[in-house]
Design an enzyme around this catalytic site. Sequence first.
Site, PDB file in Angstrom:
ATOM      1  N   ARG A  22       0.819  -1.216   0.000  1.00 51.31           N
ATOM      2  CA  ARG A  22       0.000   0.000   0.000  1.00 51.31           C
ATOM      3  C   ARG A  22       0.849   1.261   0.000  1.00 51.31           C
ATOM      4  O   ARG A  22       0.599   2.190  -0.764  1.00 51.31           O
ATOM      5  CB  ARG A  22      -0.960   0.011   1.192  1.00 51.31           C
ATOM      6  CG  ARG A  22      -2.032  -1.072   1.099  1.00 51.31           C
ATOM      7  CD  ARG A  22      -2.887  -1.126   2.335  1.00 51.31           C
ATOM      8  NE  ARG A  22      -2.040  -1.382   3.498  1.00 51.31           N
ATOM      9  CZ  ARG A  22      -2.373  -1.118   4.749  1.00 51.31           C
ATOM     10  NH1 ARG A  22      -3.536  -0.564   5.033  1.00 51.31           N
ATOM     11  NH2 ARG A  22      -1.564  -1.403   5.732  1.00 51.31           N
ATOM     12  N   ASN A  40      -6.030  -2.963   1.981  1.00 52.72           N
ATOM     13  CA  ASN A  40      -5.988  -4.409   2.189  1.00 52.72           C
ATOM     14  C   ASN A  40      -7.425  -4.898   2.298  1.00 52.72           C
ATOM     15  O   ASN A  40      -8.238  -4.299   2.994  1.00 52.72           O
ATOM     16  CB  ASN A  40      -5.245  -4.756   3.482  1.00 52.72           C
ATOM     17  CG  ASN A  40      -3.751  -4.624   3.355  1.00 52.72           C
ATOM     18  OD1 ASN A  40      -3.192  -4.612   2.261  1.00 52.72           O
ATOM     19  ND2 ASN A  40      -3.072  -4.523   4.477  1.00 52.72           N
TER      20      ASN A  40
END
EC number: 3.6.1.7
Length: 94
Positions: A22, A40
Site C-alpha cells: 500500500r 488491504n
Amino acid sequence: MGSSQRRIKIVVHGAVQGVFFRATCRQEARQRGVSGWVRNAPDGTVEAVFEGSDHDVTSMAAWAEKGPPEARVERVEVMEEPVEGLTEFVIRRD
C-alpha cells in the site's frame, strides 16, 4: 475530464499484504500524478483504484503486476470503471 482520463479498479492476489504494497503503491501513484486509493481486503488481496491519464493508469497497472520487492504477485484482476474525478491518492483502512 477529457476522454484521455481513465479509471480502473484492480484486485491483486498473492503474498501482497504486510510487504509495504500500500505505501509503495501510494508513492508510485503520487509520482505519476494518479489519484485513487489502495487498501488491504479481508481475503488477503489488495484492492486499488487508479484514476488519471490513460498512460499513467496503464503504468500503475503494470507496476501492480510486480508490486514492491517483497511482494509475490500471482495475478491482477483489472476492471474498468467510470471516472469520478478524484484529486488525491490515499491509503484506505476500511
